[in-house]
Design an enzyme around this catalytic site. Structure first.
Site, PDB file in Angstrom:
ATOM      1  N   HIS A   1      -9.052  17.263 -34.340  1.00 23.59           N
ATOM      2  CA  HIS A   1      -8.073  16.502 -35.123  1.00 23.59           C
ATOM      3  C   HIS A   1      -8.588  15.105 -35.393  1.00 23.59           C
ATOM      4  O   HIS A   1      -9.330  14.533 -34.597  1.00 23.59           O
ATOM      5  CB  HIS A   1      -6.724  16.445 -34.394  1.00 23.59           C
ATOM      6  CG  HIS A   1      -6.842  16.076 -32.945  1.00 23.59           C
ATOM      7  ND1 HIS A   1      -7.194  16.988 -31.970  1.00 23.59           N
ATOM      8  CD2 HIS A   1      -6.682  14.905 -32.313  1.00 23.59           C
ATOM      9  CE1 HIS A   1      -7.244  16.384 -30.792  1.00 23.59           C
ATOM     10  NE2 HIS A   1      -6.945  15.106 -30.972  1.00 23.59           N
TER      11      HIS A   1
ATOM     12  N   ASP B   1       1.949  12.158 -35.067  1.00 23.87           N
ATOM     13  CA  ASP B   1       1.591  12.271 -33.653  1.00 23.87           C
ATOM     14  C   ASP B   1       2.793  11.893 -32.792  1.00 23.87           C
ATOM     15  O   ASP B   1       3.426  10.858 -33.002  1.00 23.87           O
ATOM     16  CB  ASP B   1       0.412  11.343 -33.339  1.00 23.87           C
ATOM     17  CG  ASP B   1      -0.184  11.606 -31.964  1.00 23.87           C
ATOM     18  OD1 ASP B   1      -1.364  11.961 -31.884  1.00 23.87           O
ATOM     19  OD2 ASP B   1       0.550  11.463 -30.953  1.00 23.87           O
ATOM     20  N   ILE B   2       3.085  12.764 -31.830  1.00 25.03           N
ATOM     21  CA  ILE B   2       4.238  12.553 -30.953  1.00 25.03           C
ATOM     22  C   ILE B   2       4.079  11.259 -30.146  1.00 25.03           C
ATOM     23  O   ILE B   2       5.076  10.634 -29.759  1.00 25.03           O
ATOM     24  CB  ILE B   2       4.426  13.790 -30.024  1.00 25.03           C
ATOM     25  CG1 ILE B   2       5.852  13.910 -29.535  1.00 25.03           C
ATOM     26  CG2 ILE B   2       3.455  13.776 -28.871  1.00 25.03           C
ATOM     27  CD1 ILE B   2       6.134  15.251 -28.843  1.00 25.03           C
TER      28      ILE B   2
ATOM     29  N   HIS C   1      -7.299  11.260 -36.018  1.00 23.42           N
ATOM     30  CA  HIS C   1      -6.151  10.355 -35.888  1.00 23.42           C
ATOM     31  C   HIS C   1      -6.237   9.305 -36.991  1.00 23.42           C
ATOM     32  O   HIS C   1      -7.274   8.646 -37.142  1.00 23.42           O
ATOM     33  CB  HIS C   1      -6.217   9.582 -34.564  1.00 23.42           C
ATOM     34  CG  HIS C   1      -6.113  10.402 -33.320  1.00 23.42           C
ATOM     35  ND1 HIS C   1      -4.934  10.521 -32.611  1.00 23.42           N
ATOM     36  CD2 HIS C   1      -7.039  11.100 -32.626  1.00 23.42           C
ATOM     37  CE1 HIS C   1      -5.154  11.263 -31.521  1.00 23.42           C
ATOM     38  NE2 HIS C   1      -6.425  11.634 -31.513  1.00 23.42           N
TER      39      HIS C   1
ATOM     40  N   ASN D   1     -11.655  12.143 -31.095  1.00 24.29           N
ATOM     41  CA  ASN D   1     -12.119  12.211 -29.708  1.00 24.29           C
ATOM     42  C   ASN D   1     -12.707  13.592 -29.424  1.00 24.29           C
ATOM     43  O   ASN D   1     -12.090  14.606 -29.746  1.00 24.29           O
ATOM     44  CB  ASN D   1     -10.953  11.957 -28.747  1.00 24.29           C
ATOM     45  CG  ASN D   1     -10.311  10.594 -28.967  1.00 24.29           C
ATOM     46  OD1 ASN D   1     -10.999   9.626 -29.275  1.00 24.29           O
ATOM     47  ND2 ASN D   1      -8.991  10.521 -28.828  1.00 24.29           N
TER      48      ASN D   1
ATOM     49  N   GLN E   1     -10.321  13.327 -25.405  1.00 22.96           N
ATOM     50  CA  GLN E   1      -9.741  14.509 -26.045  1.00 22.96           C
ATOM     51  C   GLN E   1      -8.818  15.243 -25.078  1.00 22.96           C
ATOM     52  O   GLN E   1      -9.212  15.520 -23.935  1.00 22.96           O
ATOM     53  CB  GLN E   1     -10.842  15.466 -26.533  1.00 22.96           C
ATOM     54  CG  GLN E   1     -10.277  16.640 -27.339  1.00 22.96           C
ATOM     55  CD  GLN E   1     -11.344  17.515 -27.986  1.00 22.96           C
ATOM     56  OE1 GLN E   1     -12.532  17.420 -27.667  1.00 22.96           O
ATOM     57  NE2 GLN E   1     -10.911  18.360 -28.903  1.00 22.96           N
TER      58      GLN E   1
END
Ligand code: 5GP
Ligand code: ZN
Length: 141
Positions: A101, A32-33, A103, A88, A95
């Protein structure tokens, strides 16, 4: 099936670069960025689904089947004190990308960047209240 104008579909296709952790026919995992905590990893189905309500049982099965191994890899790599698995759904739940997705968020301490605070209100509910809530949900199953 790829979804037009979906950021994560573009990441799966390699149109947008990502730091890939794992890939197979059904699942893609990448860093994740946002790095809420170090090692924060996203796991997505290749089959586009916009949220949990849109996820088919087949895709869910493939997706969730990979989670223990990926969570173990994050754990082995970073030796966190804990790990939160977060999903989310909807803007109000946080979200921001509408390709479902999961996490994987390794946890290090109380001030590590992640905070999911919720109140436990067990003292305010009797068993009959809980049964009523169960009936409400069961009636829509
Ligand atoms: P959400 O808020 O929808 O649950 O999570 C979306 C996540 O996607 C955020 O944690 C955000 O940092 C991450 N994200 C958004 N754009 C990109 C991107 O281009 N590359 C990567 N690797 N992560 C992204
Ligand atoms: Zn998509």
């Amino acid at each position: 099936m790829k979804h037009e104008d979906c950021l994560f579909c573009k990441i799966i296709d390699g149109e947008i670069p990502s730091a890939k952790v794992y890939e197979d026919d059904h699942v893609y995992a990448f860093i994740d960025i946002g790095q809420v905590t170090e090692g924060h990893t996203l796991v997505i189905p290749k089959q586009h689904a916009k949220d949990i309500y849109d996820l088919s049982p087949e895709t869910a099965k493939e997706l969730f089947a990979r989670i223990p191994k990926l969570a173990q890899a994050v754990k082995d790599a970073y030796q966190p004190a804990g790990l939160n698995l977060v999903n989310n759904n909807g803007e109000f739940a946080g979200q921001t990308i509408y390709h479902l997705h999961l996490h994987l968020i390794p946890r290090y301490n109380n001030q590590d960047g992640f905070d999911a605070k919720w109140e436990n209100r067990a003292d305010q509910y009797e068993m009959t209240d809980l049964e009523k809530i169960a009936e409400t949900i069961k009636s829509t199953l």
